[in-house]
Design a protein around this motif. Structure first.
Motif, PDB file in Angstrom:
ATOM      1  N   THR A   1       0.832  -1.202   0.000  1.00  0.00           N
ATOM      2  CA  THR A   1       0.000   0.000   0.000  1.00  0.00           C
ATOM      3  C   THR A   1       0.867   1.252   0.000  1.00  0.00           C
ATOM      4  O   THR A   1       0.591   2.218  -0.725  1.00  0.00           O
ATOM      5  CB  THR A   1      -0.932   0.008   1.233  1.00  0.00           C
TER       6      THR A   1
ATOM      7  N   VAL B   1       1.044   4.272  -2.856  1.00  0.00           N
ATOM      8  CA  VAL B   1       0.856   5.691  -2.526  1.00  0.00           C
ATOM      9  C   VAL B   1       2.010   6.521  -3.086  1.00  0.00           C
ATOM     10  O   VAL B   1       1.803   7.575  -3.705  1.00  0.00           O
ATOM     11  CB  VAL B   1       0.739   5.884  -0.999  1.00  0.00           C
TER      12      VAL B   1
ATOM     13  N   PHE C   1      -8.174  10.682  -4.301  1.00  0.00           N
ATOM     14  CA  PHE C   1      -8.273   9.803  -3.136  1.00  0.00           C
ATOM     15  C   PHE C   1      -9.467  10.184  -2.256  1.00  0.00           C
ATOM     16  O   PHE C   1     -10.144   9.311  -1.702  1.00  0.00           O
ATOM     17  CB  PHE C   1      -6.980   9.836  -2.327  1.00  0.00           C
TER      18      PHE C   1
ATOM     19  N   LEU D   1      -4.169   2.377  -9.775  1.00  0.00           N
ATOM     20  CA  LEU D   1      -4.499   2.933  -8.458  1.00  0.00           C
ATOM     21  C   LEU D   1      -6.005   3.002  -8.266  1.00  0.00           C
ATOM     22  O   LEU D   1      -6.521   2.726  -7.181  1.00  0.00           O
ATOM     23  CB  LEU D   1      -3.881   4.320  -8.308  1.00  0.00           C
TER      24      LEU D   1
END
Length: 593
Positions: free
Chosen positions: A157, A161, A191, A244
């Motif tokens: 993760t 990012v 996001f 993503l």
């Protein structure tokens, strides 16, 4: 418009299947075989297979589906099982190899963007292969297992990012304040929007779908595909990469938002479409872009990247793990387990190559790094865990607790009532009357088919420490135990074997690391009748010296009318009497006659 060459697609799929199968047979993840066979049959060596625009399109859809599936498989509850230790392992195992990879590329006159891509690829940890290795090494009930899984989740993760941050700058061309603000703003908006839609929009959609009884699995799958592609496009609009968006979509396609049956059906289809069909195309064709010339032209860089990946991952994890208080040896062991790379690393490297950020040589080095580090995991993890085991430092984890018992018959209910004094116990059975009787006597019991995953999920099998198969049918017992082992990774399995069961059935216990209940083949029916008719006597015997359960049974071999049920330790805690157990002096055996 690209023409789909059916023969070429067929050959790529056959190659992927053969490579994946061979890799799996020798104990490695299928992705390794798919990459290697792509190198072997592609332009790098034999030149039998070739890429095409149509294959590249299928491969791109494949990685979107794969990233969605990876997101769907992430359970945030797992992060809480070893959050602090897992976070330390993830940070150390990412930051140190990232730095080594970054500065190695800089020293060899690479660009900063290329160095950042290499750093991410070196820093990630393969998540998909961990469970199988932990099962094979019988580590699922150890602290190492939970730290490894949490560390891999956090590491991947974190990599995504940082990847999101980098990918936004690639097309900007400048790094002035306005450009940075615009890129960062778009990423934050993406996001934020994805999170809001996932938290508030998905549950509304889930409730709407649950009210429509006529909707079938095909419709649900179509809805999920639309969600994944929409999130991917949203990421692209924000200047990020589609993977993503797919990953974020997968994170929010979870139980609680959609019903268990819907989620299970869709997850299976995503698994089959991605891992079974589309993603192998990506990994085989990724092998087409590998150049073997790096062994001549960039051998020093190749060695340095691989060494930095291995040393950085292991040493970095061990150093950052020290504040956990669990010791540097356990830190090294965690590092060896996190040393493998996998899908995320290859996907990131492939995107870097596609965008012209890294060269074919750098891409080839990253592929060989992924292959070599993945090969080390079973070897290094076996060696380090044996090292801890010999020193008595392999710590069991108490996260899994309680018993799951198949069989609410009188014998199963009798054992469940004894065990529930100090442990959580859940019974499962397909007989509604037996389930009702068990619930009436204060034992949690669930009605369902023990050969279906749904029943195990309702019983919360993923959190249980021990599975006991206690029906009169040995075949059902063995099949249910295989499900408990393969799908829910329950560490301790105890199986009732009938006297008429042949040796082939008994031989199935060892591959599952299962033990036979009562340390002997037993006919359940007579004992179930005695208990239901209250025509039995319960006895307790204190053991004077250390012995095995099998020895205890042999000593009383002349008396066939006794049944050892439980062992009671000096603290009064009870455990089932089974073949793979030892009885210490002053412990007691409860037996029926």
């Amino acid at each position: 418009m690209a023409e789909l060459q059916i023969l070429n697609l067929l050959l790529v799929l056959i190659a992927a299947w053969v490579g994946g199968m061979v890799a799996k047979r020798v104990g490695f993840p299928p992705i390794l075989g798919e990459l290697l066979i792509g190198i072997l049959l592609g332009p790098a060596l034999l030149g039998i297979l070739e890429t095409s625009e149509a294959l590249n399109t299928l491969a791109e859809v494949g990685i979107l589906f794969l990233m969605a599936y990876i997101g769907m498989e992430i359970n945030f509850k797992d992060l809480g099982k070893a959050s602090w230790a897992g976070l330390l392992a993830a940070i150390g195992g990412f930051v140190v190899p990232f730095a080594l990879g970054y500065y190695t590329i800089i020293i060899f006159d690479g660009t900063q963007i290329a160095a950042l891509f290499v750093g991410i690829a070196v820093g990630v940890t393969s998540l998909a292969t961990k469970s199988r290795i932990l099962v094979d090494l019988k580590l699922l009930d150890t602290r190492i297992a939970y730290v490894l899984m949490a560390g891999a989740l956090i590491s991947d993760t974190l990599a995504l990012v940082i990847f999101a941050g980098i990918i936004g700058f690639v097309d900007v061309g400048s790094v002035d304040a306005a450009g940075l603000t615009w890129v960062a703003g778009k990423a934050i908006l993406f996001f934020a929007a994805a999170t809001l839609i996932g938290i508030y929009g998905f549950p509304l959609l889930g409730k709407l779908l649950s009210k429509t009884k006529t909707i079938n699995r095909t419709f649900h799958f179509t809805i999920m595909v639309i969600i994944v592609l929409a999130f991917s496009e949203l990421a692209e609009i924000a200047g990020l990469h589609g993977i993503l968006g797919a990953f974020m979509a997968g994170l929010f396609i979870r139980e609680g938002v959609f019903s268990r049956n819907v989620l299970k059906d869709v997850t299976i289809v995503f698994h089959d479409m991605s891992i079974g069909f589309l993603a192998p195309i990506f990994f085989v064709t990724a092998g087409f872009h590998v150049s073997l010339e790096v062994f001549q032209t960039d051998l020093v860089l190749l060695i340095l990247i691989i060494a930095g990946a291995v040393i950085g991952k292991i040493v970095g994890t061990a150093l950052f793990y020290l504040p956990s208080g669990y010791g540097w040896r356990e830190g090294i062991t965690i590092g060896t387990g996190m040393n493998g790379r996998g899908a995320v690393e290859i996907i990131i490297a492939g995107i870097g190559l596609q965008m012209g950020i890294i060269t074919t040589e750098i891409f080839s080095i990253l592929v060989f790094m992924a292959i070599s580090t993945t090969l080390t995991v079973p070897l290094f993890l076996t060696w380090t865990t044996n090292w801890l085991r010999k020193r008595g430092e392999l710590v069991k984890q108490d996260t899994r607790k309680g018993y799951l018992i198949l069989g609410a018959n009188p014998l199963g209910l009798y054992i469940a009532k004894q065990l529930k004094e100090h442990h959580e116990v859940v019974l499962i059975d397909s007989n509604k009357e037996l389930i009702h009787e068990a619930n009436e006597q204060g034992v949690t019991a669930i009605h369902g088919n023990a050969l279906k995953e749904d029943t195990f999920e309702m019983a919360n099998a993923i959190d249980k420490n021990t599975f006991i198969a206690l029906t009169g049918n040995s075949e059902i017992n063995l099949l249910a135990t295989q499900l408990a082992n393969n799908s829910f990774y329950i560490p301790n399995k105890i199986v009732l074997m009938s006297p008429d069961e042949n040796a082939a059935g008994v031989n199935l216990l060892d591959p599952m690391d299962a033990s036979s209940l009562f340390a002997n083949k037993t006919d359940m029916a007579p004992w179930a009748y005695k208990i239901s008719a209250n025509e039995f006597k319960e006895n307790i015997e204190t053991v004077e010296s250390d012995s095995t359960t099998r020895e205890w049974v042999k000593e009383r071999g002349k008396n066939k009318d006794i049944l050892p049920i439980l062992i009671v330790d000096e603290n009064g805690h009870k455990r089932p009497f089974h073949f793979k157990d030892n009885i210490s002096a002053n412990e007691k055996v409860i037996y029926l006659e």
